[in-house]
Design a protein around this motif. Structure first.
Motif, mmCIF file in Angstrom:
data_model
loop_
_atom_site.group_PDB
_atom_site.id
_atom_site.type_symbol
_atom_site.label_atom_id
_atom_site.label_comp_id
_atom_site.label_asym_id
_atom_site.label_seq_id
_atom_site.Cartn_x
_atom_site.Cartn_y
_atom_site.Cartn_z
ATOM 1 N N ASP A 217 0.734 -1.161 0.032
ATOM 2 C CA ASP A 217 0.032 0.054 0.122
ATOM 3 C C ASP A 217 0.617 1.229 0.029
ATOM 4 N N LEU A 218 2.035 1.344 0.818
ATOM 5 C CA LEU A 218 2.797 2.598 0.972
ATOM 6 C C LEU A 218 3.384 2.905 -0.266
ATOM 7 N N VAL A 219 4.069 1.947 -0.937
ATOM 8 C CA VAL A 219 4.527 2.001 -2.286
ATOM 9 C C VAL A 219 3.579 2.546 -3.301
ATOM 10 N N GLN A 220 2.482 1.932 -3.359
ATOM 11 C CA GLN A 220 1.546 2.382 -4.307
ATOM 12 C C GLN A 220 1.144 3.874 -4.049
ATOM 13 N N THR A 221 0.755 3.988 -2.805
ATOM 14 C CA THR A 221 0.366 5.518 -2.401
ATOM 15 C C THR A 221 1.407 6.563 -2.682
ATOM 16 N N ALA A 222 2.744 6.024 -2.581
ATOM 17 C CA ALA A 222 3.802 6.909 -3.117
ATOM 18 C C ALA A 222 3.756 7.360 -4.511
ATOM 19 N N LEU A 223 3.575 6.278 -5.149
ATOM 20 C CA LEU A 223 3.398 6.507 -6.777
ATOM 21 C C LEU A 223 2.161 7.482 -7.040
ATOM 22 N N ASP A 224 1.235 7.226 -6.286
ATOM 23 C CA ASP A 224 -0.062 8.014 -6.684
ATOM 24 C C ASP A 224 -0.079 9.646 -6.227
ATOM 25 N N ARG A 225 0.956 9.913 -5.440
ATOM 26 C CA ARG A 225 1.313 11.237 -4.917
ATOM 27 C C ARG A 225 1.741 12.031 -6.048
ATOM 28 N N VAL A 226 2.358 11.353 -7.084
ATOM 29 C CA VAL A 226 2.972 12.110 -8.107
ATOM 30 C C VAL A 226 2.435 11.909 -9.593
ATOM 31 N N PRO A 227 2.711 12.650 -10.625
ATOM 32 C CA PRO A 227 2.238 12.250 -11.828
ATOM 33 C C PRO A 227 2.760 11.265 -12.684
ATOM 34 N N GLY A 228 4.173 10.682 -11.992
ATOM 35 C CA GLY A 228 4.952 9.722 -12.902
ATOM 36 C C GLY A 228 4.052 8.416 -12.981
ATOM 37 N N SER A 229 4.735 7.565 -13.715
ATOM 38 C CA SER A 229 4.223 6.109 -13.959
ATOM 39 C C SER A 229 5.013 5.154 -13.562
ATOM 40 N N SER A 230 6.260 5.034 -13.340
ATOM 41 C CA SER A 230 7.090 3.886 -12.655
ATOM 42 C C SER A 230 7.891 4.584 -11.744
ATOM 43 N N GLY A 231 8.420 3.587 -10.810
ATOM 44 C CA GLY A 231 9.235 3.860 -9.690
ATOM 45 C C GLY A 231 10.453 2.983 -9.428
ATOM 46 N N ILE A 232 11.078 3.411 -8.441
ATOM 47 C CA ILE A 232 12.282 2.475 -7.973
ATOM 48 C C ILE A 232 12.322 2.915 -6.426
ATOM 49 N N MET A 233 12.177 1.631 -5.796
ATOM 50 C CA MET A 233 12.390 1.731 -4.298
ATOM 51 C C MET A 233 13.754 1.860 -3.479
ATOM 52 N N ILE A 234 13.970 2.977 -2.656
ATOM 53 C CA ILE A 234 15.390 2.953 -2.049
ATOM 54 C C ILE A 234 15.018 2.679 -0.808
ATOM 55 N N GLY A 235 15.430 1.432 -0.153
ATOM 56 C CA GLY A 235 15.093 1.336 1.341
ATOM 57 C C GLY A 235 16.155 0.341 1.788
ATOM 58 N N ASP A 236 16.132 0.381 3.323
ATOM 59 C CA ASP A 236 17.144 -0.459 4.260
ATOM 60 C C ASP A 236 16.935 -1.563 4.676
ATOM 61 N N SER A 237 15.692 -2.110 4.276
ATOM 62 C CA SER A 237 14.808 -3.399 5.078
ATOM 63 C C SER A 237 14.631 -4.433 4.102
ATOM 64 N N PRO A 238 14.437 -5.766 4.520
ATOM 65 C CA PRO A 238 13.877 -6.797 3.490
ATOM 66 C C PRO A 238 12.358 -6.284 3.319
ATOM 67 N N TRP A 239 11.806 -5.892 4.272
ATOM 68 C CA TRP A 239 10.347 -5.267 4.286
ATOM 69 C C TRP A 239 10.148 -4.282 3.130
ATOM 70 N N ASP A 240 11.123 -3.329 2.938
ATOM 71 C CA ASP A 240 10.956 -2.549 1.781
ATOM 72 C C ASP A 240 10.841 -3.097 0.523
ATOM 73 N N ALA A 241 11.860 -4.100 0.388
ATOM 74 C CA ALA A 241 11.925 -4.665 -0.757
ATOM 75 C C ALA A 241 10.903 -5.715 -1.184
ATOM 76 N N ILE A 242 10.203 -6.249 -0.148
ATOM 77 C CA ILE A 242 9.134 -7.118 -0.319
ATOM 78 C C ILE A 242 7.838 -6.180 -1.007
ATOM 79 N N ALA A 243 7.717 -5.096 0.091
ATOM 80 C CA ALA A 243 6.491 -4.301 -0.272
ATOM 81 C C ALA A 243 6.560 -3.807 -1.675
#
Length: 220
Positions: free
Chosen positions: A144-170
């Motif tokens: 949900d959080l990753v999708q919400t982040a993408l929905d906040r801007v007009p872009g169409s594709s993202g790349i996640m930068i995180g520190d935990s396995p849970w970031d990568a899984i999400a």
């Protein structure tokens, strides 16, 4: 190619993971639940709604979940002034912005904590948007959080930068690739096993290696 860089905050831009682990340890102790801190640390990066049942049981979540999360807040907030940004945090955001990416800070933390960390990293002039736990029904590792982040801007594709396995899984559940840094205390193997395509030891190492990642340049 991505057009939006989605940055986790806690453990990625600011050094909070061990304060979070200690705050959870003390919160559980209030309910006579004793957990090894190393086990708690392995769950840091999850939101509190996911962390409590993961470390204990659905019964504990049902009986004490909200109270445990309130206790965690009470234990964490006296430590918040100890928190420092990681070396290179502001410079990384500035460089990614310079390369043409929209920047969204995707935090599942409390909104007042997110606001504090934005100022700590001097990120308000660089981030196009940010999130907090108020913006989603389910926190990481739900997507949900990753999708919400993408929905906040007009872009169409993202790349996640995180520190935990849970970031990568999400991120994977939202069909977004991940670049991981070891600033949260997780091993390269843990991060890669969770789906991270690239792993760097520090934010400075990531800055130096940007040309070899999907953050080399944004999609036009």
């Amino acid at each position: 190619m991505a057009d939006t860089a989605i940055f986790d905050v806690d453990g990625t831009l600011v050094d909070t993971n061990y304060q979070h682990a200690l705050a959870w340890y003390r919160a559980f102790l209030r309910f006579d639940i004793v957990l090894p801190i190393w086990r708690i640390h392995r769950s840091i990066g999850m939101g509190g709604d996911q962390l409590v049942p993961s470390l204990t049981s659905d019964e504990v979540e049902e009986r004490h979940g909200d109270a445990l999360r309130e206790a965690w807040t009470e234990e964490f907030e006296p430590m918040i002034d100890e928190v420092q940004p990681f070396d290179g945090a502001h410079d990384l955001l500035a460089e990614v912005t310079r390369r043409g990416f929209q920047v969204v800070l995707a935090s599942s933390g409390k909104s007042e904590h997110v606001e504090h960390f934005l100022d700590l990293v001097d990120a308000r002039g660089l981030a196009d948007a940010w999130t907090s736990s108020d913006d989603v029904e389910a926190s990481k590792p739900a997507p949900d959080l990753v999708q919400t982040a993408l929905d906040r801007v007009p872009g169409s594709s993202g790349i996640m930068i995180g520190d935990s396995p849970w970031d990568a899984i999400a991120a994977a559940r939202a069909e977004v690739p991940t670049i991981a840094v070891r600033t949260g205390g997780f091993s390269p193997e843990e991060l890669r096993d969770a789906g991270a395509a690239h792993v760097f030891d520090s934010l400075r190492d990531l800055i130096d290696g940007l040309d070899d990642t999907p953050l080399a340049r944004a999609r036009a």
